[in-house]
Design a protein around this motif. Structure first.
Motif, PDB file in Angstrom:
ATOM      1  N   THR A 187      11.346  -4.333  -2.340  1.00  0.00           N
ATOM      2  CA  THR A 187      10.712  -5.396  -1.552  1.00  0.00           C
ATOM      3  C   THR A 187       9.456  -4.844  -0.908  1.00  0.00           C
ATOM      4  O   THR A 187       9.505  -3.822  -0.221  1.00  0.00           O
ATOM      5  N   VAL A 188       8.337  -5.514  -1.147  1.00  0.00           N
ATOM      6  CA  VAL A 188       7.052  -5.095  -0.589  1.00  0.00           C
ATOM      7  C   VAL A 188       6.535  -6.196   0.318  1.00  0.00           C
ATOM      8  O   VAL A 188       6.309  -7.323  -0.127  1.00  0.00           O
ATOM      9  N   SER A 189       6.330  -5.861   1.572  1.00  0.00           N
ATOM     10  CA  SER A 189       5.868  -6.831   2.565  1.00  0.00           C
ATOM     11  C   SER A 189       4.377  -6.675   2.800  1.00  0.00           C
ATOM     12  O   SER A 189       3.850  -5.564   2.781  1.00  0.00           O
TER      13      SER A 189
ATOM     14  N   GLY B 103       0.790  -1.220   0.000  1.00  0.00           N
ATOM     15  CA  GLY B 103       0.000   0.000   0.000  1.00  0.00           C
ATOM     16  C   GLY B 103       0.826   1.274   0.000  1.00  0.00           C
ATOM     17  O   GLY B 103       0.293   2.356  -0.279  1.00  0.00           O
ATOM     18  N   GLU B 104       2.098   1.143   0.327  1.00  0.00           N
ATOM     19  CA  GLU B 104       2.966   2.319   0.358  1.00  0.00           C
ATOM     20  C   GLU B 104       3.519   2.624  -1.041  1.00  0.00           C
ATOM     21  O   GLU B 104       3.217   1.919  -2.011  1.00  0.00           O
ATOM     22  N   SER B 105       4.333   3.676  -1.108  1.00  0.00           N
ATOM     23  CA  SER B 105       4.846   4.157  -2.395  1.00  0.00           C
ATOM     24  C   SER B 105       6.361   4.240  -2.397  1.00  0.00           C
ATOM     25  O   SER B 105       6.990   4.366  -1.334  1.00  0.00           O
ATOM     26  N   LEU B 106       6.923   4.158  -3.572  1.00  0.00           N
ATOM     27  CA  LEU B 106       8.346   4.367  -3.796  1.00  0.00           C
ATOM     28  C   LEU B 106       8.521   5.053  -5.144  1.00  0.00           C
ATOM     29  O   LEU B 106       7.699   4.861  -6.051  1.00  0.00           O
TER      30      LEU B 106
ATOM     31  N   LEU C  69       1.748  -0.181  -3.685  1.00  0.00           N
ATOM     32  CA  LEU C  69       2.602  -1.334  -3.953  1.00  0.00           C
ATOM     33  C   LEU C  69       2.021  -2.610  -3.349  1.00  0.00           C
ATOM     34  O   LEU C  69       1.389  -2.589  -2.291  1.00  0.00           O
ATOM     35  N   LYS C  70       2.254  -3.713  -4.068  1.00  0.00           N
ATOM     36  CA  LYS C  70       1.768  -5.017  -3.651  1.00  0.00           C
ATOM     37  C   LYS C  70       2.968  -5.963  -3.481  1.00  0.00           C
ATOM     38  O   LYS C  70       4.010  -5.756  -4.111  1.00  0.00           O
ATOM     39  N   PRO C  71       2.817  -6.998  -2.678  1.00  0.00           N
ATOM     40  CA  PRO C  71       3.925  -7.961  -2.528  1.00  0.00           C
ATOM     41  C   PRO C  71       4.403  -8.520  -3.863  1.00  0.00           C
ATOM     42  O   PRO C  71       5.604  -8.780  -4.033  1.00  0.00           O
TER      43      PRO C  71
END
Length: 117
Positions: A114-116, A15-18, A85-87
């Motif tokens: 890396t997405v947790s 769910g976060e962004s990069l 973002l998704k895993p």
């Protein structure tokens, strides 16, 4: 010679962004496409997004609406804004520059995302 330097990878929660950045140097040709690919160990590399010299953007369906590719004002920097973002977005992300006259490609060294869950 062409050099591509990527930055901005890291570890985030779902769910976060990069935002990934790629600075290209040594570009002595006029028309080139800038793109992002990604690869999970053991799987084939896949195209994520690209932007041609004319500004048209393309996205793989699984990231459309979540990712945005853009070029800097100097045209030699490319960004990939990744939202929600998704895993399954976890991969090594590579910056690519492709000449539009010869299709010659230049690849960066890659940056880990890396997405947790």
């Amino acid at each position: 010679q062409v050099q591509l330097v990527e930055s901005g990878g890291g570890s985030v929660q779902a769910g976060e962004s990069l935002t990934l950045s790629c600075a290209a140097s040594g570009l002595t040709f006029d028309a080139y496409t800038m793109a992002w690919f990604r690869q999970v160990p053991g799987k084939e590399r896949e195209s994520v997004a690209d932007i041609i010299s004319g500004g048209v953007e393309h996205y793989r369906p699984s990231v459309e609406g979540r990712f945005t590719i853009s070029r800097g004002a100097d045209k030699s920097t490319v960004y990939l804004r990744m939202n929600s973002l998704k895993p399954e977005d976890t991969a090594i992300y590579y910056c690519v520059v492709a000449r539009e006259d010869t299709a010659q490609e230049f690849w960066g060294q890659g940056t880990q995302v890396t997405v947790s869950s």
